[in-house]
Design a protein around this motif. Structure first.
Motif, PDB file in Angstrom:
ATOM      1  N   GLY A 109     -27.795 -49.735  53.571  1.00  0.00           N
ATOM      2  CA  GLY A 109     -26.791 -49.380  53.153  1.00  0.00           C
ATOM      3  C   GLY A 109     -26.146 -47.739  53.321  1.00  0.00           C
ATOM      4  O   GLY A 109     -26.735 -47.368  54.439  1.00  0.00           O
ATOM      5  N   THR A 110     -25.120 -47.635  52.934  1.00  0.00           N
ATOM      6  CA  THR A 110     -24.540 -46.204  53.030  1.00  0.00           C
ATOM      7  C   THR A 110     -24.764 -45.358  51.974  1.00  0.00           C
ATOM      8  O   THR A 110     -25.035 -45.475  51.015  1.00  0.00           O
ATOM      9  CB  THR A 110     -22.909 -46.185  53.194  1.00  0.00           C
ATOM     10  OG1 THR A 110     -22.663 -47.063  54.093  1.00  0.00           O
ATOM     11  CG2 THR A 110     -22.466 -44.788  53.559  1.00  0.00           C
ATOM     12  N   VAL A 111     -25.259 -44.002  52.522  1.00  0.00           N
ATOM     13  CA  VAL A 111     -25.377 -42.722  51.451  1.00  0.00           C
ATOM     14  C   VAL A 111     -24.540 -42.008  51.219  1.00  0.00           C
ATOM     15  O   VAL A 111     -23.847 -41.421  52.320  1.00  0.00           O
ATOM     16  CB  VAL A 111     -26.871 -42.031  51.811  1.00  0.00           C
ATOM     17  CG1 VAL A 111     -27.331 -41.050  50.827  1.00  0.00           C
ATOM     18  CG2 VAL A 111     -28.020 -43.118  52.309  1.00  0.00           C
ATOM     19  N   TYR A 112     -24.161 -41.770  50.142  1.00  0.00           N
ATOM     20  CA  TYR A 112     -23.092 -40.664  49.669  1.00  0.00           C
ATOM     21  C   TYR A 112     -23.542 -39.445  48.755  1.00  0.00           C
ATOM     22  O   TYR A 112     -24.461 -39.690  48.231  1.00  0.00           O
ATOM     23  CB  TYR A 112     -21.960 -41.311  48.862  1.00  0.00           C
ATOM     24  CG  TYR A 112     -21.346 -42.664  49.776  1.00  0.00           C
ATOM     25  CD1 TYR A 112     -20.199 -42.144  50.426  1.00  0.00           C
ATOM     26  CD2 TYR A 112     -21.718 -43.749  49.481  1.00  0.00           C
ATOM     27  CE1 TYR A 112     -19.331 -43.358  51.018  1.00  0.00           C
ATOM     28  CE2 TYR A 112     -21.210 -45.023  50.049  1.00  0.00           C
ATOM     29  CZ  TYR A 112     -19.805 -44.431  50.848  1.00  0.00           C
ATOM     30  OH  TYR A 112     -19.484 -45.722  51.458  1.00  0.00           O
ATOM     31  N   LEU A 113     -22.857 -38.223  49.102  1.00  0.00           N
ATOM     32  CA  LEU A 113     -23.068 -37.130  48.138  1.00  0.00           C
ATOM     33  C   LEU A 113     -22.215 -37.382  46.884  1.00  0.00           C
ATOM     34  O   LEU A 113     -21.045 -37.945  46.965  1.00  0.00           O
ATOM     35  CB  LEU A 113     -22.640 -35.926  48.711  1.00  0.00           C
ATOM     36  CG  LEU A 113     -22.768 -34.651  47.788  1.00  0.00           C
ATOM     37  CD1 LEU A 113     -24.160 -34.249  47.539  1.00  0.00           C
ATOM     38  CD2 LEU A 113     -22.063 -33.495  48.591  1.00  0.00           C
ATOM     39  N   GLY A 114     -22.742 -37.319  45.779  1.00  0.00           N
ATOM     40  CA  GLY A 114     -21.863 -37.411  44.605  1.00  0.00           C
ATOM     41  C   GLY A 114     -22.528 -36.353  43.405  1.00  0.00           C
ATOM     42  O   GLY A 114     -23.329 -35.735  43.598  1.00  0.00           O
ATOM     43  N   ARG A 115     -21.450 -36.733  42.010  1.00  0.00           N
ATOM     44  CA  ARG A 115     -21.984 -35.901  41.033  1.00  0.00           C
ATOM     45  C   ARG A 115     -21.948 -36.601  39.739  1.00  0.00           C
ATOM     46  O   ARG A 115     -20.880 -37.652  39.666  1.00  0.00           O
ATOM     47  CB  ARG A 115     -21.025 -34.812  41.066  1.00  0.00           C
ATOM     48  CG  ARG A 115     -21.207 -33.683  40.025  1.00  0.00           C
ATOM     49  CD  ARG A 115     -20.172 -32.639  39.781  1.00  0.00           C
ATOM     50  NE  ARG A 115     -19.771 -31.784  40.903  1.00  0.00           N
ATOM     51  CZ  ARG A 115     -20.386 -30.817  41.340  1.00  0.00           C
ATOM     52  NH1 ARG A 115     -21.345 -30.456  40.687  1.00  0.00           N
ATOM     53  NH2 ARG A 115     -20.010 -30.388  42.426  1.00  0.00           N
ATOM     54  N   GLY A 116     -22.814 -36.414  39.151  1.00  0.00           N
ATOM     55  CA  GLY A 116     -23.176 -37.257  37.843  1.00  0.00           C
ATOM     56  C   GLY A 116     -21.645 -37.125  36.839  1.00  0.00           C
ATOM     57  O   GLY A 116     -21.379 -35.740  36.500  1.00  0.00           O
ATOM     58  N   ARG A 117     -20.971 -38.175  36.602  1.00  0.00           N
ATOM     59  CA  ARG A 117     -20.015 -38.022  35.614  1.00  0.00           C
ATOM     60  C   ARG A 117     -20.443 -37.493  34.089  1.00  0.00           C
ATOM     61  O   ARG A 117     -21.689 -37.791  33.680  1.00  0.00           O
ATOM     62  CB  ARG A 117     -19.244 -39.437  35.514  1.00  0.00           C
ATOM     63  CG  ARG A 117     -18.891 -39.976  36.846  1.00  0.00           C
ATOM     64  CD  ARG A 117     -17.978 -41.330  36.504  1.00  0.00           C
ATOM     65  NE  ARG A 117     -17.411 -41.731  37.704  1.00  0.00           N
ATOM     66  CZ  ARG A 117     -16.128 -41.579  38.535  1.00  0.00           C
ATOM     67  NH1 ARG A 117     -15.574 -40.358  37.907  1.00  0.00           N
ATOM     68  NH2 ARG A 117     -15.893 -42.096  39.460  1.00  0.00           N
ATOM     69  N   PRO A 118     -19.577 -37.032  33.321  1.00  0.00           N
ATOM     70  CA  PRO A 118     -19.804 -36.464  32.088  1.00  0.00           C
ATOM     71  C   PRO A 118     -20.344 -37.522  31.117  1.00  0.00           C
ATOM     72  O   PRO A 118     -19.811 -38.599  31.416  1.00  0.00           O
ATOM     73  CB  PRO A 118     -18.463 -35.851  31.696  1.00  0.00           C
ATOM     74  CG  PRO A 118     -17.875 -35.535  32.976  1.00  0.00           C
ATOM     75  CD  PRO A 118     -18.291 -36.541  33.783  1.00  0.00           C
ATOM     76  N   GLY A 119     -21.330 -37.456  30.385  1.00  0.00           N
ATOM     77  CA  GLY A 119     -21.886 -38.299  29.513  1.00  0.00           C
ATOM     78  C   GLY A 119     -22.908 -39.192  30.096  1.00  0.00           C
ATOM     79  O   GLY A 119     -23.395 -40.091  29.419  1.00  0.00           O
ATOM     80  N   VAL A 120     -23.342 -39.096  31.650  1.00  0.00           N
ATOM     81  CA  VAL A 120     -24.214 -40.005  32.115  1.00  0.00           C
ATOM     82  C   VAL A 120     -25.581 -39.123  31.689  1.00  0.00           C
ATOM     83  O   VAL A 120     -25.780 -38.077  31.950  1.00  0.00           O
ATOM     84  CB  VAL A 120     -24.215 -40.127  33.578  1.00  0.00           C
ATOM     85  CG1 VAL A 120     -25.407 -40.884  34.080  1.00  0.00           C
ATOM     86  CG2 VAL A 120     -22.921 -40.736  34.133  1.00  0.00           C
ATOM     87  N   THR A 121     -26.285 -39.781  31.093  1.00  0.00           N
ATOM     88  CA  THR A 121     -27.704 -39.262  30.672  1.00  0.00           C
ATOM     89  C   THR A 121     -28.709 -38.844  31.689  1.00  0.00           C
ATOM     90  O   THR A 121     -28.703 -39.809  32.512  1.00  0.00           O
ATOM     91  CB  THR A 121     -28.722 -40.355  29.780  1.00  0.00           C
ATOM     92  OG1 THR A 121     -27.708 -40.816  28.696  1.00  0.00           O
ATOM     93  CG2 THR A 121     -29.758 -39.702  29.248  1.00  0.00           C
TER      94      THR A 121
END
Length: 345
Positions: free
Chosen positions: A15-27
């Motif tokens: 698969g493909t790997v992305y840089l991300g940021r956890g959304r508000p409320g994600v434990t």
């Protein structure tokens, strides 16, 4: 999706790997930079693969966090592509570092060898085989080397038709002979790749030279690795790790114990080795075998350190009308170079 995608980091075998940021409320990782691996659509359409993906991702959470990228979340939506969220590690890969600055110095090379051996000890102890250990899958973080990308790891007890289809997944320059031949792959293949990785880090050259994939695979199966220029203290250990017979190679734990006890000389200190050996099981959880091969009944007491054996995984059966993929004994003239005698593709 639990993560806001910020950019593309790369692409791997699954698969493909992305840089991300956890959304508000994600434990657990809200607002935190993370790496997100989204599984390829063609693989996601295979029910057996999705089931194995979930199982392996859950097992990967048992791998010690100090030596790998911690698995933060596993998501398998019914109407979308499954994806894995891991911690984001900021640092050059070993491949990038060697390309920019050349081979590692002796102390850094020993640090890398120990760290990767420790990571493999933990990975194998969790019941996984990495299957694609290579310089681009080792990150040189500020806190030390980390082994990443279990994307094509396979649970040691996995038994699916799909395992036959991806048996020869990996990078030719760091494949073990059995992997190059399309045979069953065990933890011993990762140990062989460790030897190639250390060789590359210490010399800046691939263990079986350059050349087209068929030529490299031929050399993996029929030639000895090129170890000229490798640190003399590490060379004997690498030679053992890269033996052609997987049963003759040391385990990852054996590598770790020998490296840590080595000290400044090539002879392990018996006192140091005894202390390290007593602490070694803490590197990885016990391998507990239950109904699914990855768990034990509630309250069960582990009887001791269980080291995966090369004969643990079931060998996939070969269809009677399909011969196993093997590297031939000869390569054709068009392959070029020393091995130009018989590739039949």
């Amino acid at each position: 999706m639990h993560v806001e995608l910020l950019g593309r980091l790369g692409e791997g075998g699954m698969g493909t790997v992305y840089l991300g940021r956890g959304r508000p409320g994600v434990t657990g990782y809200a607002g935190r930079l993370v790496a997100v691996k989204v599984i390829r659509p063609d693989l996601a359409r295979v029910p057996e693969f999705r089931a194995r993906f979930r199982r392996e991702a859950d097992i990967a959470r048992r791998v010690a966090r100090f030596c790998t990228a911690e698995v933060l979340d596993v998501v398998d939506p019914p109407d979308g592509l499954p994806y894995l969220v891991t911690e984001y590690i900021d640092g050059l890969t070993l491949a990038q570092s060697v390309a920019a600055e050349g081979p590692l110095r002796s102390a850094d090379l020993e640090r890398l060898a120990v760290s990767v051996a420790a990571a493999l000890t933990s990975i194998h102890g969790a019941g996984l085989v990495h299957r694609d250990l290579k310089p681009s899958n080792v990150l040189l973080s500020s806190l030390g080397p980390r082994v990443i990308d279990f994307g094509i790891a396979r649970a040691l007890d996995a038994q699916t038709m799909l395992s036959q289809e991806i048996q020869r997944v990996g990078t030719p320059a760091f494949m073990a002979p059995e992997q190059a031949n399309g045979e069953a792959v065990s933890a011993a293949a990762d140990v062989f790749a460790w030897g190639g990785l250390v060789t590359y880090a210490g010399t800046g050259s691939f263990p079986f030279g350059d050349g087209p994939t068929p030529v490299q695979l031929y050399r993996v199966v029929h030639r000895e690795p090129l170890l000229d220029g490798l640190d003399p203290a590490l060379r004997p250990i690498v030679e053992e790790a890269m033996r052609k017979d997987p049963a003759a190679r040391p385990t990852a734990q054996d590598l770790f114990l020998r490296l840590v006890g080595m000290g400044p000389s090539t002879h392990p200190d018996p006192d140091v080795t005894r202390v390290i050996r007593s602490a070694a099981p803490m590197l990885a959880p016990f391998q507990r075998v239950g109904a699914e091969g990855a768990g034990s009944p509630p309250g069960a007491e582990p009887s001791g350190w269980v080291r995966p054996r090369p004969d643990d995984p079931a060998r996939p059966e070969t269809s009677p009308d399909r011969a196993p993929n093997r590297v031939p004994d000869r390569l054709p003239d068009r392959a070029g170079g020393e091995a130009a005698q018989g590739w039949h593709g």
